[in-house]
Design a protein around this motif. Structure first.
Motif, PDB file in Angstrom:
ATOM      1  N   VAL A 825     -12.545  11.185  27.521  1.00 52.88           N
ATOM      2  CA  VAL A 825     -13.651  10.551  26.703  1.00 52.88           C
ATOM      3  C   VAL A 825     -12.730   9.734  25.601  1.00 52.88           C
ATOM      4  O   VAL A 825     -13.925   9.468  24.324  1.00 52.88           O
ATOM      5  CB  VAL A 825     -14.091  11.750  26.090  1.00 52.88           C
ATOM      6  N   MET A 826     -11.674   9.418  25.182  1.00 57.09           N
ATOM      7  CA  MET A 826     -10.302   8.519  24.495  1.00 57.09           C
ATOM      8  C   MET A 826     -11.870   6.755  24.571  1.00 57.09           C
ATOM      9  O   MET A 826     -11.714   6.942  25.635  1.00 57.09           O
ATOM     10  CB  MET A 826      -9.504   8.704  23.975  1.00 57.09           C
ATOM     11  N   SER A 827     -11.570   6.380  23.468  1.00 60.24           N
ATOM     12  CA  SER A 827     -12.064   4.877  23.405  1.00 60.24           C
ATOM     13  C   SER A 827     -11.060   4.724  22.284  1.00 60.24           C
ATOM     14  O   SER A 827     -11.108   5.261  21.485  1.00 60.24           O
ATOM     15  CB  SER A 827     -13.226   5.085  23.622  1.00 60.24           C
ATOM     16  N   ASP A 828     -10.613   3.435  21.918  1.00 57.44           N
ATOM     17  CA  ASP A 828     -10.717   2.280  21.520  1.00 57.44           C
ATOM     18  C   ASP A 828     -11.769   2.448  19.610  1.00 57.44           C
ATOM     19  O   ASP A 828     -11.554   2.288  18.813  1.00 57.44           O
ATOM     20  CB  ASP A 828     -10.631   0.710  21.906  1.00 57.44           C
ATOM     21  N   GLU A 829     -12.906   2.550  19.768  1.00 60.00           N
ATOM     22  CA  GLU A 829     -14.224   2.341  19.205  1.00 60.00           C
ATOM     23  C   GLU A 829     -14.251   4.032  18.420  1.00 60.00           C
ATOM     24  O   GLU A 829     -15.259   3.683  17.867  1.00 60.00           O
ATOM     25  CB  GLU A 829     -15.351   1.317  18.631  1.00 60.00           C
ATOM     26  N   MET A 830     -13.601   4.811  18.489  1.00 61.11           N
ATOM     27  CA  MET A 830     -14.339   6.363  18.730  1.00 61.11           C
ATOM     28  C   MET A 830     -13.701   6.548  17.105  1.00 61.11           C
ATOM     29  O   MET A 830     -12.728   6.017  16.013  1.00 61.11           O
ATOM     30  CB  MET A 830     -13.078   7.173  19.222  1.00 61.11           C
ATOM     31  N   ASP A 831     -15.020   7.738  16.686  1.00 59.71           N
ATOM     32  CA  ASP A 831     -15.195   7.801  15.361  1.00 59.71           C
ATOM     33  C   ASP A 831     -13.363   8.520  14.794  1.00 59.71           C
ATOM     34  O   ASP A 831     -13.464   9.955  15.232  1.00 59.71           O
ATOM     35  CB  ASP A 831     -16.847   8.406  14.799  1.00 59.71           C
ATOM     36  N   LEU A 832     -13.458   8.886  13.249  1.00 56.40           N
ATOM     37  CA  LEU A 832     -12.203   8.901  12.823  1.00 56.40           C
ATOM     38  C   LEU A 832     -12.428  10.604  13.298  1.00 56.40           C
ATOM     39  O   LEU A 832     -11.534  10.872  13.451  1.00 56.40           O
ATOM     40  CB  LEU A 832     -11.555   8.747  11.684  1.00 56.40           C
ATOM     41  N   SER A 833     -13.684  11.022  12.448  1.00 55.04           N
ATOM     42  CA  SER A 833     -13.541  12.725  12.902  1.00 55.04           C
ATOM     43  C   SER A 833     -13.533  12.841  14.231  1.00 55.04           C
ATOM     44  O   SER A 833     -12.650  14.454  14.250  1.00 55.04           O
ATOM     45  CB  SER A 833     -14.960  12.876  11.724  1.00 55.04           C
TER      46      SER A 833
END
Length: 846
Positions: A825-833
């Motif tokens: 599920v990881m991505s570069d644009e992932m929300d910080l929370s």
């Protein structure tokens, strides 16, 4: 937990690729992070050769820079080719590493000239992200090695270094370490805790900072990540008082990390208060290019910033001629407008040609040869090229985008004076260029938090009788003062109102934009988003129906684990359904090349269909290397040219390159990502009718393109605050029997109505549900995603974040039970929370 990002870019725009002849080349040198880099572009043996060289001097001490480097060739028509790889630069006498990275045969020269260069123009660039730097040392200001062992109760291991420190001190400084070391995590009971993916030098800096030492370079990211108020405050103080970083960098940091003091003070001390941008666009859509016979002029006239402008388009001597004229009447006073002008020809198929230049408009009587009232090109492109490469069924768009850099000699009558006549009523003089403004500190402080801090706070300016404001347009500042004193004009000063945090000025600007402004919808929506003008945003959407359909995107991925076993002709295809269309990613070894094609397997029917996409095909290596090709393509019926059933490359790369540079132990990933731009000829059976058969049960007709939807105002108003305002409020639409909704896909709107009436499909309409603020539709979408949807965990988690779907988010997080799940599920644009929650899960699983 990444270290603070160290990234840079080197870009080369080549306006005549033909001048790189023979073995000649172009080189560019730039310094980044105190290292000299050289970007080399050459033609070698009919190939384009691109290399990036690191010129750090060799020392006795070992040094190394590990990077993720992307080399790109970018065409003006949007086509691009990218190769990305992890590479190491090091002392040149160390084996297996080099000071130079790149390809002698990045692509064939023929491919470069035929597929990428537009009139000889092409852009080549290198994007570099530094992953690790070794051998770049500074003298430590404080030791956390074994000498500090007797004063410590925890050892933090970062790569090969151990840091001896105190749990209580770290917890007091950082909520992150408070949770990790004093909370319920397993780490709270360990004497040694490993911190992964952290640069030890950055961590040394972080510890020094919270122990009251001074350097901050590279560790502000850690300070925010670890939620350490003291470290953040000290970073901010350093950036405010001592840092030599550029204004642009400081403003970006202040925005990214919410450093309010830095933002305000940088705006003043570093003169970062730009005048509000003066930009405009004149666009001409020509629906029959054949009408423009030789010498016939097609013109568009518009007023911008109280100046009349004319865009002239003609066919002259077999060429397309484009000019932009400034029609300001000549007067006794000198006047001049300095501009940055971008002229574009845009095709419906995504092709474009752009030319940008600077020009100065002035009086006809101005004797300066560099100024004129007209600017453009007699030979922008050949007429044949316009007709063959850009016009689609005779349609083409030509536009000019203008950014005004300076205006001289344009005066308006002031509505209120702030000159020496107001001196006796003032206690402060604000100097803007060559003009002085006499005004009151208390009034400014009441109107603006910026001036409250500057003139009534602890800054040196609070004790001065004259304060200089740099890089502000005095006319804009006059307007700003008039506005907060109750006068009316707002042109060019909304930026100042927000910068100075003046609620009164912001409110008046917004009221003017809502009630009187003739700015285009696009400009209003841009302003509403940029400056968070909520009333303007809602009203602009309602009034002008600027409601985009949701994005339709999908990805097909294939991990091949035995690439070395693929024989000539072997096929490793993948078939998947997306948006009710079957797709097939075909991967074949063919004639010594890797062949990759994406097929649309929709059956041919009597009715025509077409899917227009932006498709990106990638080959990805486990070592970080990648090669990417992106293009606009059209899929459709087999017998309808120029569309086809497949798109791709029979020679994406040589098989040797695949095996030697990309496959790791035979493993490689190949994927296609597609963004659907347009779908024609795709129908589904409606679950509920809103056509004329429902006319007797309706009191409103909503027109979406060529379809009419018969429904009830009260029901729509109950389901959606958007329609409550539009149909039951004070807008003109509330009194109309038919209301047009523009730029909405009628199939998506059918789905939306079905959903709020209790039917089931949600595909493509969650965006509308949120846009229309319909709790029922949002809830049903969320229930479907939680209970029935077959979307991937990554897609569901992205949707839960984007649309604030809390139940879906909790469901997704509960399904993440392993390290592999976290990776998926990881991505570069992932929300910080989300990143923080995944970090906690990762720590608990390790």
């Amino acid at each position: 937990m990444d270290t603070s990002q160290k990234e840079f870019e080197m870009k080369c725009f080549i306006d005549d690729i033909g001048r790189i002849g023979g073995f000649g080349g172009l080189t560019y040198e730039e310094s980044h992070f105190n290292i000299l880099w050289k970007f080399e572009i050459q033609r070698m043996a009919d190939f384009l050769s691109i290399h990036l060289t690191c010129f750090k001097e060799n020392h006795v001490d070992h040094w190394e820079v590990k990077t993720e480097t992307s080399l790109q060739v970018i065409s003006k028509n949007g086509t691009s080719q990218t190769i990305k790889e992890i590479c190491r630069y090091e002392n040149v006498d160390i084996p297996e590493v080099y000071n130079r990275f790149g390809w002698y045969d990045f692509m064939t020269w023929a491919m470069l000239t035929d597929d990428f260069a537009i009139h000889g123009d092409v852009t080549i660039q290198a994007n570099v992200r530094i992953l690790e730097m070794v051998g770049f040392k500074k003298e430590n200001l404080m030791n956390f090695d074994e000498l500090a062992k007797e004063f410590s109760d925890i050892v933090l291991v970062v790569e090969d270094r151990k840091f001896y420190t105190s749990k209580l001190f770290l917890a007091f400084q950082s909520s992150y370490f408070k949770s990790l070391l004093l909370g319920d995590f397993a780490e709270s009971k360990q004497s040694e805790v490993v911190l992964k993916d952290i640069n030890p030098d950055d961590f040394q800096n972080f510890l020094e900072l919270i122990h009251a030492e001074s350097p901050i370079d590279g560790i502000l990211h850690l300070a925010v990540l670890y939620d350490s108020p003291i470290a953040i405050k000290r970073c901010e103080e350093f950036l405010v008082k001592k840092s030599e970083k550029t204004l642009k960098v400081k403003l970006e940091l202040s925005t990214r990390y919410n450093l309010k003091v830095l933002k305000v003070l940088t705006a003043f001390t570093s003169s970062a208060m730009d005048t509000s941008q003066k930009e405009f666009e004149i666009k001409c859509f020509i629906d029959d290019i054949d009408r423009l016979e030789e010498g016939i002029e097609h013109t568009v006239e518009e007023n911008h910033f109280n100046i009349p402008w004319k865009l002239e388009i003609q066919q002259i001597g077999g060429y397309l001629s484009i000019y932009l004229d400034c029609l300001k009447q000549d007067s006794v006073d000198d006047w001049e407008v300095k501009t940055e002008i971008t002229v574009q020809v845009l095709s419906k198929d995504g092709a474009s040609q752009t030319i940008k230049n600077y020009h100065r408009y002035a009086n006809m009587f101005n004797l300066d040869p560099d100024v004129c009232f007209s600017f453009g090109w007699y030979e922008f492109m050949t007429w044949d090229m316009l007709e063959n490469n850009f016009a689609v069924n005779g349609d083409v768009t030509i536009q000019a985008n203008v950014r005004i850099l300076e205006m001289v000699g344009f005066r308006k009558e002031n509505l209120k004076n702030f000159d020496e006549l107001a001196k006796e009523f003032s206690d402060i003089v604000l100097v803007v260029r060559d003009r002085k403004f006499y005004t009151s500190k208390l009034f400014l402080g009441f109107q603006s938090s910026y001036f409250k801090s500057l003139l009534l706070g602890d800054f040196a300016e609070s004790r001065q009788s004259e304060v200089v404001l740099k890089n502000i347009n005095p006319d804009d500042f006059q307007n700003f003062l008039e506005l907060i004193h109750g006068e009316s004009p707002i042109d060019g000063i909304l930026h100042l109102a927000v910068l100075y945090d003046s609620p009164t000025a912001i409110k008046r600007c917004e009221e003017f934009l809502v009630e009187k402004s003739k700015k285009t919808l696009k400009v209003k929506l841009d302003l509403s988003t940029r400056y968070n003008l909520k009333v303007l945003k809602v009203l602009a959407v309602i009034k002008s129906s600027a409601m985009d359909t949701p994005q339709k995107e999908f990805e097909i991925k294939r991990l091949i684990e035995d690439i070395d076993c693929m024989e000539e002709g072997d096929d490793r295809s993948v078939e998947e359904d997306h948006f009710n269309i079957p797709w097939k990613l075909v991967i074949i070894r063919q004639d010594g090349f890797l062949s990759i094609n994406l097929f649309c397997l929709k059956e041919n029917q009597l009715n025509l269909f077409e899917v227009k996409t932006e498709t990106t095909i990638q080959v990805l290596s486990k070592n970080g290397t990648s090669q990417t090709m992106k293009e606009i393509c059209r899929f459709g019926n087999e017998d309808c040219l120029p569309v086809g059933r497949s798109w791709g490359w029979s020679e994406f790369m040589t098989w040797d390159t695949l095996e030697n540079d990309f496959a790791i132990h035979g493993d490689v990933t190949i994927q296609a990502k597609s963004r659907i731009l347009e779908m024609v000829g795709f129908k589904k059976e409606n679950l509920k009718n809103f056509d004329e058969s429902m006319k007797e049960f309706s009191d409103i007709v909503l027109v979406v393109r060529d379809r009419k939807f018969y429904t009830l105002k009260l029901f729509l108003g109950f389901q959606s605050s958007y329609f409550k305002s539009l149909l039951l409020g004070d807008f003109a639409e509330s009194k109309q029997s038919e209301v047009v909704l523009k730029d909405i896909n009628p199939d998506d709107f059918q789905n939306f109505l079905e959903l709020i009436h209790g039917e089931s499909p949600i595909d493509g309409i969650l965006h509308l549900a949120v846009l229309y603020d319909s709790p029922t539709a949002i809830k049903r979408c969320e229930e479907f995603l939680v209970e029935k949807s077959k979307k991937t965990l990554k897609v569901k988690l992205d949707l839960s974040t984007r649309y604030n779907l809390k139940v879906l988010k909790e469901k997704c997080m509960s399904e993440i039970t392993s390290i592999d799940d976290i990776r998926s599920v990881m991505s570069d644009e992932m929300d910080l929370s989300i990143s923080n929650e995944l970090l906690k899960k990762c720590l608990s699983l390790c």
